[in-house]
Design a protein around this motif. Structure first.
Motif, PDB file in Angstrom:
ATOM      1  N   LEU A 190       0.437 -30.991  47.153  1.00  0.00           N
ATOM      2  CA  LEU A 190       1.104 -32.532  46.527  1.00  0.00           C
ATOM      3  C   LEU A 190       1.743 -33.453  47.312  1.00  0.00           C
ATOM      4  O   LEU A 190       1.570 -34.707  47.450  1.00  0.00           O
ATOM      5  CB  LEU A 190       1.654 -31.920  45.162  1.00  0.00           C
ATOM      6  CG  LEU A 190       2.420 -33.146  44.321  1.00  0.00           C
ATOM      7  CD1 LEU A 190       1.292 -33.915  43.585  1.00  0.00           C
ATOM      8  CD2 LEU A 190       3.551 -32.548  43.213  1.00  0.00           C
ATOM      9  N   CYS A 191       2.955 -32.835  47.903  1.00  0.00           N
ATOM     10  CA  CYS A 191       3.725 -33.824  48.825  1.00  0.00           C
ATOM     11  C   CYS A 191       2.793 -34.406  49.837  1.00  0.00           C
ATOM     12  O   CYS A 191       2.826 -35.511  50.139  1.00  0.00           O
ATOM     13  CB  CYS A 191       4.593 -32.957  49.522  1.00  0.00           C
ATOM     14  SG  CYS A 191       5.810 -33.773  50.731  1.00  0.00           S
ATOM     15  N   ARG A 192       2.013 -33.669  50.509  1.00  0.00           N
ATOM     16  CA  ARG A 192       0.848 -34.066  51.623  1.00  0.00           C
ATOM     17  C   ARG A 192      -0.067 -35.369  51.161  1.00  0.00           C
ATOM     18  O   ARG A 192      -0.124 -36.252  51.810  1.00  0.00           O
ATOM     19  CB  ARG A 192       0.225 -33.017  52.241  1.00  0.00           C
ATOM     20  CG  ARG A 192      -0.638 -33.484  53.278  1.00  0.00           C
ATOM     21  CD  ARG A 192      -1.451 -32.252  54.137  1.00  0.00           C
ATOM     22  NE  ARG A 192      -0.377 -31.005  54.453  1.00  0.00           N
ATOM     23  CZ  ARG A 192      -0.259 -30.164  53.939  1.00  0.00           C
ATOM     24  NH1 ARG A 192      -0.980 -29.772  52.864  1.00  0.00           N
ATOM     25  NH2 ARG A 192       0.477 -29.263  54.443  1.00  0.00           N
ATOM     26  N   SER A 193      -0.368 -35.042  49.850  1.00  0.00           N
ATOM     27  CA  SER A 193      -1.275 -36.057  49.202  1.00  0.00           C
ATOM     28  C   SER A 193      -0.353 -37.287  48.808  1.00  0.00           C
ATOM     29  O   SER A 193      -0.790 -38.663  49.027  1.00  0.00           O
ATOM     30  CB  SER A 193      -1.810 -35.396  47.963  1.00  0.00           C
ATOM     31  OG  SER A 193      -2.742 -34.237  48.171  1.00  0.00           O
ATOM     32  N   VAL A 231      10.002 -36.773  47.928  1.00  0.00           N
ATOM     33  CA  VAL A 231       9.432 -35.381  47.244  1.00  0.00           C
ATOM     34  C   VAL A 231      10.774 -34.354  47.512  1.00  0.00           C
ATOM     35  O   VAL A 231      10.788 -34.200  48.802  1.00  0.00           O
ATOM     36  CB  VAL A 231       8.027 -35.164  47.767  1.00  0.00           C
ATOM     37  CG1 VAL A 231       7.485 -33.872  47.083  1.00  0.00           C
ATOM     38  CG2 VAL A 231       6.965 -36.162  47.415  1.00  0.00           C
ATOM     39  N   ILE A 232      10.986 -33.675  46.559  1.00  0.00           N
ATOM     40  CA  ILE A 232      11.947 -32.662  46.893  1.00  0.00           C
ATOM     41  C   ILE A 232      11.155 -31.379  46.220  1.00  0.00           C
ATOM     42  O   ILE A 232      10.666 -31.551  45.149  1.00  0.00           O
ATOM     43  CB  ILE A 232      13.461 -33.001  45.734  1.00  0.00           C
ATOM     44  CG1 ILE A 232      14.087 -33.950  46.256  1.00  0.00           C
ATOM     45  CG2 ILE A 232      14.066 -31.457  45.964  1.00  0.00           C
ATOM     46  CD1 ILE A 232      15.187 -34.360  45.362  1.00  0.00           C
ATOM     47  N   LEU A 233      11.361 -30.492  47.197  1.00  0.00           N
ATOM     48  CA  LEU A 233      10.452 -29.143  46.817  1.00  0.00           C
ATOM     49  C   LEU A 233      11.414 -28.130  46.780  1.00  0.00           C
ATOM     50  O   LEU A 233      12.536 -27.921  47.047  1.00  0.00           O
ATOM     51  CB  LEU A 233       9.808 -28.501  48.108  1.00  0.00           C
ATOM     52  CG  LEU A 233       8.523 -29.501  48.629  1.00  0.00           C
ATOM     53  CD1 LEU A 233       8.027 -29.192  50.039  1.00  0.00           C
ATOM     54  CD2 LEU A 233       7.522 -29.755  47.588  1.00  0.00           C
ATOM     55  N   VAL A 234      11.300 -27.592  45.264  1.00  0.00           N
ATOM     56  CA  VAL A 234      12.182 -26.645  44.758  1.00  0.00           C
ATOM     57  C   VAL A 234      11.329 -25.120  44.711  1.00  0.00           C
ATOM     58  O   VAL A 234      10.242 -25.190  44.298  1.00  0.00           O
ATOM     59  CB  VAL A 234      12.335 -26.819  43.306  1.00  0.00           C
ATOM     60  CG1 VAL A 234      13.342 -25.938  42.589  1.00  0.00           C
ATOM     61  CG2 VAL A 234      13.189 -28.267  43.170  1.00  0.00           C
ATOM     62  N   THR A 235      11.926 -24.267  45.616  1.00  0.00           N
ATOM     63  CA  THR A 235      11.271 -23.040  45.752  1.00  0.00           C
ATOM     64  C   THR A 235      12.120 -21.835  45.839  1.00  0.00           C
ATOM     65  O   THR A 235      13.521 -21.859  46.144  1.00  0.00           O
ATOM     66  CB  THR A 235      10.442 -23.320  47.007  1.00  0.00           C
ATOM     67  OG1 THR A 235       9.667 -22.013  47.036  1.00  0.00           O
ATOM     68  CG2 THR A 235      11.278 -23.289  48.190  1.00  0.00           C
ATOM     69  N   THR A 236      11.870 -20.771  45.647  1.00  0.00           N
ATOM     70  CA  THR A 236      12.506 -19.474  45.816  1.00  0.00           C
ATOM     71  C   THR A 236      11.967 -18.799  47.281  1.00  0.00           C
ATOM     72  O   THR A 236      12.759 -17.868  47.871  1.00  0.00           O
ATOM     73  CB  THR A 236      12.018 -18.155  44.728  1.00  0.00           C
ATOM     74  OG1 THR A 236      10.541 -18.191  44.832  1.00  0.00           O
ATOM     75  CG2 THR A 236      12.462 -18.625  43.460  1.00  0.00           C
ATOM     76  N   LEU A 237      11.208 -19.789  48.097  1.00  0.00           N
ATOM     77  CA  LEU A 237      10.830 -18.956  49.458  1.00  0.00           C
ATOM     78  C   LEU A 237      11.790 -19.482  50.522  1.00  0.00           C
ATOM     79  O   LEU A 237      12.763 -20.407  50.341  1.00  0.00           O
ATOM     80  CB  LEU A 237       9.593 -20.137  49.948  1.00  0.00           C
ATOM     81  CG  LEU A 237       8.437 -19.807  49.172  1.00  0.00           C
ATOM     82  CD1 LEU A 237       7.235 -20.651  49.528  1.00  0.00           C
ATOM     83  CD2 LEU A 237       7.980 -18.424  48.650  1.00  0.00           C
ATOM     84  N   CYS A 261       4.576 -31.358  56.026  1.00  0.00           N
ATOM     85  CA  CYS A 261       4.004 -32.397  54.648  1.00  0.00           C
ATOM     86  C   CYS A 261       4.850 -33.337  54.252  1.00  0.00           C
ATOM     87  O   CYS A 261       4.731 -34.157  53.548  1.00  0.00           O
ATOM     88  CB  CYS A 261       3.649 -31.395  53.325  1.00  0.00           C
ATOM     89  SG  CYS A 261       5.121 -30.934  52.845  1.00  0.00           S
ATOM     90  N   ARG A 262       6.012 -33.592  55.365  1.00  0.00           N
ATOM     91  CA  ARG A 262       6.738 -34.980  55.078  1.00  0.00           C
ATOM     92  C   ARG A 262       7.547 -34.697  53.916  1.00  0.00           C
ATOM     93  O   ARG A 262       7.920 -35.789  53.369  1.00  0.00           O
ATOM     94  CB  ARG A 262       6.111 -36.258  55.475  1.00  0.00           C
ATOM     95  CG  ARG A 262       5.123 -36.149  56.614  1.00  0.00           C
ATOM     96  CD  ARG A 262       4.363 -37.398  56.543  1.00  0.00           C
ATOM     97  NE  ARG A 262       5.108 -38.890  56.416  1.00  0.00           N
ATOM     98  CZ  ARG A 262       4.558 -39.956  56.247  1.00  0.00           C
ATOM     99  NH1 ARG A 262       3.329 -40.144  56.054  1.00  0.00           N
ATOM    100  NH2 ARG A 262       5.267 -40.937  56.155  1.00  0.00           N
ATOM    101  N   PHE A 317       3.241 -31.038  64.954  1.00  0.00           N
ATOM    102  CA  PHE A 317       3.321 -32.410  65.387  1.00  0.00           C
ATOM    103  C   PHE A 317       3.908 -32.737  63.968  1.00  0.00           C
ATOM    104  O   PHE A 317       3.092 -32.754  63.031  1.00  0.00           O
ATOM    105  CB  PHE A 317       2.138 -33.140  65.666  1.00  0.00           C
ATOM    106  CG  PHE A 317       2.340 -34.562  65.915  1.00  0.00           C
ATOM    107  CD1 PHE A 317       2.860 -35.056  67.083  1.00  0.00           C
ATOM    108  CD2 PHE A 317       1.786 -35.462  65.135  1.00  0.00           C
ATOM    109  CE1 PHE A 317       2.985 -36.231  67.282  1.00  0.00           C
ATOM    110  CE2 PHE A 317       1.925 -36.848  65.389  1.00  0.00           C
ATOM    111  CZ  PHE A 317       2.690 -37.188  66.517  1.00  0.00           C
ATOM    112  N   ILE A 318       5.091 -33.439  63.894  1.00  0.00           N
ATOM    113  CA  ILE A 318       5.707 -33.951  62.758  1.00  0.00           C
ATOM    114  C   ILE A 318       5.633 -35.561  62.637  1.00  0.00           C
ATOM    115  O   ILE A 318       6.141 -36.129  63.602  1.00  0.00           O
ATOM    116  CB  ILE A 318       7.027 -33.529  62.254  1.00  0.00           C
ATOM    117  CG1 ILE A 318       7.315 -31.963  62.632  1.00  0.00           C
ATOM    118  CG2 ILE A 318       7.729 -33.859  61.070  1.00  0.00           C
ATOM    119  CD1 ILE A 318       6.251 -31.226  61.698  1.00  0.00           C
ATOM    120  N   THR A 319       4.808 -35.978  61.807  1.00  0.00           N
ATOM    121  CA  THR A 319       4.649 -37.653  61.850  1.00  0.00           C
ATOM    122  C   THR A 319       5.873 -38.238  60.948  1.00  0.00           C
ATOM    123  O   THR A 319       6.031 -39.661  60.797  1.00  0.00           O
ATOM    124  CB  THR A 319       3.310 -37.861  61.066  1.00  0.00           C
ATOM    125  OG1 THR A 319       3.325 -37.281  59.771  1.00  0.00           O
ATOM    126  CG2 THR A 319       2.193 -37.230  62.062  1.00  0.00           C
TER     127      THR A 319
END
Length: 617
Positions: free
Chosen positions: A73-76, A88-94, A106-107, A154-156
């Protein structure tokens, strides 16, 4: 509620991408409570469509979702011109570092780890919104290359975005490390407490184990004592029941054998020309009758210790054993031979055996029971040995003892049978046995202060050994042949009252043979009426009455007789005679008590004694 947040003068619209309704509802409630306008999409695909339509100010997305996850989703979002500037803030247990690399690739603008604090969440939202303006004021960089785990990435994203994302993950990691450190401190303290508790528990368990072992030993001792007490009580109850039963049937048995006793004694006393063989038969019959009478009189009492009614006299056990062999010959010789079975009798009787003090009839009955049991234990035949000898008790300086052994080569007993064989009513003979024989043996042993030893093994036979103490000194008078008892000199008029017709006839025959005039009455009231009617014309010199009779018993007969003629002797003839004398329960108005079966000598002596007493008074 706080004032509504704005971005470039407009209210902040936040899109939540979360497949868990509970998590989405909680996050939406927190944001709306602080003035944000919130829209929810159940997965990444729906969230992308909503973002294209709504152009939200900020997207907060779970990472793990169906159809399209948070990374895609973030990449799109970042690849579409109209959405690329949307944070975009990613919320995760990872928490794996590789997850951070994927977020950089995915920036994503920020990471928030679950579970999150509400204040921390709101602070990160504000931080991302503020930094969005900063990033928009700068030109986008060309990107950077980073190496992680030997791989190039490679981070864009622009440098500020990368920095923010790394800072956010660093902060989260630090927070997690702090929490982990606190948790480790707590665990160390808890572990220390647990170790101390464990040591205390081990000490208490050890102490409790010792207490339990002591309690178990005490309980086992108490159980053993209780079991022995119960066994003794059960034994006593059985013996008491046997005594009560015997007391009930003693009257009938004594009545039945009384005529035989009277006629046998009369023949031996009045017929001097009997052949030796006939006299021997009669003497054996007389001994058997006396044994039966003694047994009946003893059955009620044998569960008690020796009473005053047991009269001990010197007994030669070798002579007594030979009598028992002769008395039981039919049982061990004739009857087995009828079935084609041979039982060989062997006797090993010591010729000069010291006398012991005992009741001859009881010991004779005991040996009879033991011989009968040995015969029953040899259904295919065998050898039966009767042995007497003198023995010293091992390891003592006590006086000698005399042993009588009855040994067979029969079936033998197992341990359980040997342990229980002396119990009343216990038998291994089925319907053929009563379970009373060895119980009677046990009673005799107790009353004579003797010992009983049992040696037996299955298939190897049984030895029953009676051990009698030899008294230190026994005054044995020369045995004189019995002399006939003196017949009452003057012929008497005698009234006999008894409800047993056979006994009435035998008493009348015997007394009339002595020259007396005898009148009989078959009931108590009849006896009283007969005595009353004869008072003026032909009064009775003596009244002999039974005790147990219906309606008017012997006590009432004696009372009525004494009421009419106080000087007339009343002799009570009863099967309970020994018990009445032993317990001091002689009824009033009775001058003399005789036991059934009556002995002619005792009857004559009683009449003479009573008449002399009244004549001299």
């Amino acid at each position: 509620m706080n004032a509504t947040p704005t971005h470039h003068g407009q209210s902040v619209a936040i899109l939540i991408a979360e497949d868990s309704p509970t998590q989405a509802q909680r996050l939406q409630h927190v944001l709306e409570q602080h003035g944000y306008h919130v829209t929810h999409a159940a997965n990444g695909r729906l969230a992308l469509a909503a973002a294209r339509r709504l152009r939200p100010t900020l997207i907060i997305s779970d990472v793990v979702m169906p159809e399209m996850d948070g990374y895609d989703l973030c990449r799109s979002v970042k690849s579409e011109p109209g959405l690329k500037d949307t944070p975009v803030i990613l919320v995760t247990t990872l928490s794996d570092p590789q997850d951070v690399i994927r977020g950089l690739e995915c920036r994503a603008d920020h990471f928030i780890l679950k579970p999150y604090d509400e204040g921390y969440l709101l602070g990160r939202v504000q931080f991302v919104l503020i930094n969005r303006n900063v990033r928009q004021a700068e030109q986008a960089g060309m990107g950077v290359e980073i190496f992680f785990n030997g791989q190039k990435h490679f981070i864009t994203a622009d440098r500020l975005q990368i920095l923010n994302l790394l800072l956010s993950t660093y902060e989260a990691a630090m927070q997690r490390n702090k929490e982990l450190s606190n948790t480790q401190d707590t665990l160390r303290e808890t572990n220390s407490e647990l170790q101390q508790l464990t040591r205390n528990l081990e000490d208490r368990v050890l102490q409790r184990t010792v207490e339990l072992e002591r309690s178990n030993a005490a309980l086992q001792q108490a159980y053993d004592d209780l079991r022995r007490t119960q066994e003794a009580a059960l034994q006593q109850e059985r013996l008491s029941a046997l005594g009560q039963m015997a007391s009930g049937i003693a009257h009938d048995i004594n009545n039945a054998i009384s005529p035989i006793a009277l006629y046998t004694e009369s023949l031996l006393d009045t017929e001097p020309n009997l052949s030796a063989r006939a006299r021997g038969y009669l003497e054996t019959t007389q001994r058997a009758i006396e044994d039966v009478a003694a047994t009946v009189g003893r059955m009620r009492e044998f569960y008690r210790q020796r009473g005053t009614q047991l009269v001990l006299a010197p007994v030669n056990l070798s002579e007594l054993a030979q009598q028992v062999v002769d008395l039981t010959r039919a049982r061990w010789s004739d009857m087995p031979q009828q079935r084609g079975i041979v039982i060989k009798m062997q006797t090993e009787l010591a010729p000069r055996l010291p006398v012991v003090m005992g009741a001859e009839s009881e010991i004779r009955e005991t040996l009879t029971n033991l011989i009968f049991n040995s015969v029953d234990a040899m259904p295919e035949g065998g050898t039966l040995t009767l042995r007497t000898k003198v023995s010293e008790l091992a390891g003592t300086t006590a006086s000698p003892h005399v042993q009588v052994e009855v040994t067979d080569t029969g079936l033998g007993m197992d341990d359980e049978t040997r342990r229980r064989c002396l119990e009343p009513f216990f038998t291994t003979k089925g319907d053929r046995g009563t379970g009373l024989g060895l119980a009677m043996v046990y009673g005799m042993v107790r009353r004579h202060s003797a010992d009983l030893e049992i040696e037996s093994a299955v298939g190897r036979g049984t030895t029953m050994r009676l051990i009698f103490p030899v008294p230190a000194a026994v005054a044995v008078e020369a045995v004189q042949p019995p002399t006939p008892s003196a017949i009452v000199a003057a012929p008497l008029r005698i009234l006999v009252v008894d409800d047993d017709p056979t006994l009435l006839k035998s008493l009348r025959d015997i007394l009339e043979a002595d020259g007396h005039t005898v009148v009989t009455a078959n009931a108590g009231q009849t006896g009283v009426d007969t005595f009353s009617a004869a008072q003026h014309n032909a009064p009775f010199a003596v009244v002999i009455t039974d005790l147990g009779m219906p309606d008017v018993d012997g006590r009432k007969v004696a009372s009525a007789i004494k009421g009419m003629s106080p000087s007339t002797p009343v002799i009570l003839l009863t099967g309970w005679g020994q018990r009445l004398l032993a317990e001091g329960d002689v009824p009033p108005h009775v001058d003399c008590v005789l036991s059934k079966p009556p002995k002619l000598r005792e009857l004559r002596e009683a009449m003479t004694r009573c008449l002399n007493t009244f004549r001299s008074s």
